[in-house]
Design a protein around this motif. Sequence first.
Motif, PDB file in Angstrom:
ATOM      1  N   ASP A 174      17.734  -8.154  -2.035  1.00  0.00           N
ATOM      2  CA  ASP A 174      16.786  -7.176  -1.492  1.00  0.00           C
ATOM      3  C   ASP A 174      16.534  -7.559  -0.040  1.00  0.00           C
ATOM      4  O   ASP A 174      15.729  -8.445   0.254  1.00  0.00           O
ATOM      5  CB  ASP A 174      15.495  -7.207  -2.308  1.00  0.00           C
ATOM      6  CG  ASP A 174      14.497  -6.137  -1.867  1.00  0.00           C
ATOM      7  OD1 ASP A 174      14.594  -5.660  -0.728  1.00  0.00           O
ATOM      8  OD2 ASP A 174      13.597  -5.806  -2.658  1.00  0.00           O
ATOM      9  N   MET A 175      17.220  -6.891   0.873  1.00  0.00           N
ATOM     10  CA  MET A 175      17.175  -7.279   2.279  1.00  0.00           C
ATOM     11  C   MET A 175      15.812  -7.008   2.912  1.00  0.00           C
ATOM     12  O   MET A 175      15.476  -7.624   3.923  1.00  0.00           O
ATOM     13  CB  MET A 175      18.284  -6.561   3.061  1.00  0.00           C
ATOM     14  CG  MET A 175      19.693  -6.897   2.585  1.00  0.00           C
ATOM     15  SD  MET A 175      20.119  -8.653   2.728  1.00  0.00           S
ATOM     16  CE  MET A 175      20.250  -8.818   4.522  1.00  0.00           C
ATOM     17  N   ASN A 176      15.062  -6.090   2.353  1.00  0.00           N
ATOM     18  CA  ASN A 176      13.709  -5.857   2.872  1.00  0.00           C
ATOM     19  C   ASN A 176      12.781  -6.999   2.477  1.00  0.00           C
ATOM     20  O   ASN A 176      11.945  -7.441   3.274  1.00  0.00           O
ATOM     21  CB  ASN A 176      13.161  -4.528   2.340  1.00  0.00           C
ATOM     22  CG  ASN A 176      13.898  -3.332   2.895  1.00  0.00           C
ATOM     23  OD1 ASN A 176      14.286  -3.318   4.061  1.00  0.00           O
ATOM     24  ND2 ASN A 176      14.107  -2.317   2.072  1.00  0.00           N
ATOM     25  N   SER A 179      13.341 -11.186   4.273  1.00  0.00           N
ATOM     26  CA  SER A 179      13.335 -10.950   5.724  1.00  0.00           C
ATOM     27  C   SER A 179      12.164 -11.697   6.338  1.00  0.00           C
ATOM     28  O   SER A 179      11.236 -12.119   5.637  1.00  0.00           O
ATOM     29  CB  SER A 179      13.223  -9.447   6.020  1.00  0.00           C
ATOM     30  OG  SER A 179      11.994  -8.931   5.530  1.00  0.00           O
ATOM     31  N   ALA A 296      20.339 -14.223   4.112  1.00  0.00           N
ATOM     32  CA  ALA A 296      19.507 -13.051   4.378  1.00  0.00           C
ATOM     33  C   ALA A 296      18.316 -13.406   5.262  1.00  0.00           C
ATOM     34  O   ALA A 296      17.830 -12.573   6.037  1.00  0.00           O
ATOM     35  CB  ALA A 296      19.014 -12.445   3.066  1.00  0.00           C
ATOM     36  N   ARG A 352      22.568 -13.054   8.604  1.00  0.00           N
ATOM     37  CA  ARG A 352      21.905 -11.971   7.877  1.00  0.00           C
ATOM     38  C   ARG A 352      22.798 -10.738   7.757  1.00  0.00           C
ATOM     39  O   ARG A 352      22.900 -10.131   6.679  1.00  0.00           O
ATOM     40  CB  ARG A 352      20.589 -11.608   8.561  1.00  0.00           C
ATOM     41  CG  ARG A 352      19.849 -10.462   7.870  1.00  0.00           C
ATOM     42  CD  ARG A 352      18.460 -10.239   8.455  1.00  0.00           C
ATOM     43  NE  ARG A 352      17.864  -9.010   7.964  1.00  0.00           N
ATOM     44  CZ  ARG A 352      17.234  -8.880   6.799  1.00  0.00           C
ATOM     45  NH1 ARG A 352      17.121  -9.937   5.995  1.00  0.00           N
ATOM     46  NH2 ARG A 352      16.718  -7.728   6.419  1.00  0.00           N
ATOM     47  N   GLY A 356      24.046  -8.718   4.349  1.00  0.00           N
ATOM     48  CA  GLY A 356      23.688  -7.318   4.171  1.00  0.00           C
ATOM     49  C   GLY A 356      24.890  -6.405   3.988  1.00  0.00           C
ATOM     50  O   GLY A 356      24.836  -5.439   3.218  1.00  0.00           O
ATOM     51  N   CYS A 357      25.984  -6.700   4.682  1.00  0.00           N
ATOM     52  CA  CYS A 357      27.179  -5.847   4.604  1.00  0.00           C
ATOM     53  C   CYS A 357      27.870  -5.913   3.248  1.00  0.00           C
ATOM     54  O   CYS A 357      28.525  -4.965   2.829  1.00  0.00           O
ATOM     55  CB  CYS A 357      28.174  -6.259   5.693  1.00  0.00           C
ATOM     56  SG  CYS A 357      27.676  -5.779   7.358  1.00  0.00           S
ATOM     57  N   GLU A 360      24.060  -6.434  -0.314  1.00  0.00           N
ATOM     58  CA  GLU A 360      22.781  -5.732  -0.380  1.00  0.00           C
ATOM     59  C   GLU A 360      22.575  -5.228  -1.805  1.00  0.00           C
ATOM     60  O   GLU A 360      23.499  -4.730  -2.448  1.00  0.00           O
ATOM     61  CB  GLU A 360      22.773  -4.573   0.625  1.00  0.00           C
ATOM     62  CG  GLU A 360      21.429  -3.891   0.779  1.00  0.00           C
ATOM     63  CD  GLU A 360      21.211  -2.791  -0.233  1.00  0.00           C
ATOM     64  OE1 GLU A 360      20.056  -2.617  -0.673  1.00  0.00           O
ATOM     65  OE2 GLU A 360      22.203  -2.105  -0.588  1.00  0.00           O
ATOM     66  N   GLN A 361      21.361  -5.371  -2.318  1.00  0.00           N
ATOM     67  CA  GLN A 361      21.096  -5.134  -3.731  1.00  0.00           C
ATOM     68  C   GLN A 361      21.470  -3.730  -4.199  1.00  0.00           C
ATOM     69  O   GLN A 361      22.042  -3.554  -5.273  1.00  0.00           O
ATOM     70  CB  GLN A 361      19.628  -5.416  -4.039  1.00  0.00           C
ATOM     71  CG  GLN A 361      19.308  -5.424  -5.515  1.00  0.00           C
ATOM     72  CD  GLN A 361      17.892  -5.892  -5.775  1.00  0.00           C
ATOM     73  OE1 GLN A 361      16.951  -5.118  -5.639  1.00  0.00           O
ATOM     74  NE2 GLN A 361      17.746  -7.151  -6.137  1.00  0.00           N
TER      75      GLN A 361
END
Length: 380
Positions: A174-176, A179, A296, A352, A356-357, A360-361
Motif C-alpha cells: 500500500d504505497m499510500n 510513505s 517503499a 520507492r 511502486g512500479c 503496488e498493492q
Amino acid sequence: MKIIRSATVPQSLDTFCCGLLKKLSEKYEVVALSSPGEEMQVIAEREGVRTIEVPMERHISPWKDIVALYRLIQVFRQEQPTMVHSMTPKAGLLCMVAAWLTRVPVRVHTFTGLVFPTSKGIQRKLLMLTDAITCRCATYVIPEGEGVKKDLLDYGITNKPLRVLGFGNVMGVDMNYFSRRPEVMEKARLLRDDSCFTFLFVGRIVRDKGINELCEAFDKLSHEKVPVRLLLVGPREDNLDPVSEHSIEIMTSNPTITYVGGKFGEELLAYYAAADCFVFPSYREGFPNTVLEAGAMGLPSIVTDINGSREIIVDNENGYIIPPRDSESLLAAMQRIMNDHRRRSYMASHARNMIGCRFEQGFVRQCLFEFYDVIMPEAS
C-alpha cells in the motif's frame, strides 16, 4: 461460488489477506479458515466474512496432523466450496489433501517460501516429500516469485505448469500507507539521530534471518570508531531458531545496537523513516515483505542473494546484493553504503519508484483477481 482461504495460523491470514477477503466477497462467498486465535475475530469483523477454526500445528506433529486432516475433511464436505486456496506449508499440505479427498473442484496452493533448500538430512527429504504431496493434490500451484518457481522445478517437486502472478509477491505494498506522511515523520523525528548512520533490520530475530552474521559484521564496524548504530526490530524466537550465544552477547554489550522488539503500524513506519539503510541478510525467503516496505519508505537495502530479495533489489540500483552467510561481505557492503554518499543517494532516490512500479498493492491483487476469473469457470 464459495472460496475458502486458509493458512496455518490466523496471523498469516490477518497479514497476507488484509482487505483482500473483503474485496473478494464482492464477487464470491468467502470463508477464512485457520487455527484458533484472536485474529480470527478481527478478520471476521474487518473483512465481513465467516471464519472456521481448525487447530493446525506449524511443525511436524503426526497425531495432531491426522486429527486436523480429519476435521478439514469434515469442513470441506459440509461447506462444499468451489475453491480451497491455501498458503503456508502445513495448511497447504493438510488443506490440499483434504480438498483432494473431498473432490473440491479447484485446489490452489501458494508457496510463499521453501524450507527444504536450506535443510539437511532426513528433514530435507521429509520437507521435499510434503511439498510434493501438496503439489500433487493441488490443481494449481502459485510460486510467490521466480526463485521459488525455479526451486520447485529444479528439485523435481512438481512438473505441473507454474505461474508467478505479476512480478511476484502475495500482498503488494500500500504505497499510500508506506510513505513519509507528516504523522509518520513526526514520530520518526523522535527516533532519528543525525549524529550517526543508522542501519535498520526488521524481522524475526532468529538464525535464519542472518542475525549472527549481522551482529558479527556490525560489531566490527562499530569498533572502527565510526558514528553508526543498528536498530533491531522484531520478535525473538529463542525456542524455534535461536541466534548464537555470541550474537546475544554482542546485542547486549554493544551500546550502538538497540533491540526494540516488535513494532507495528505507524510506529514501525517511523523506524523505517528514521533509518539510512535497511539490512536483511536472510538465508531463505519466499518474498520478504520488509524489503518491499523499506523500499517503499525510500530506503536502500543490503540483502542476500536469495529468492525474493534478488527479485526486489537490483544491485547498485536500489541496494546491494551479497552472498548469504558471509559476514565479511556484509561488513564490506555496510562500509560501502556508508562511505559512498553519492551512490547511496542515487539508490535511495530510486527505491520507492522501483517498488511502486512492480509491487503496488492494487496491481498485485488485480493479478490474483484475474487469475481467479480464469480458473473459477472451470469448476462449473
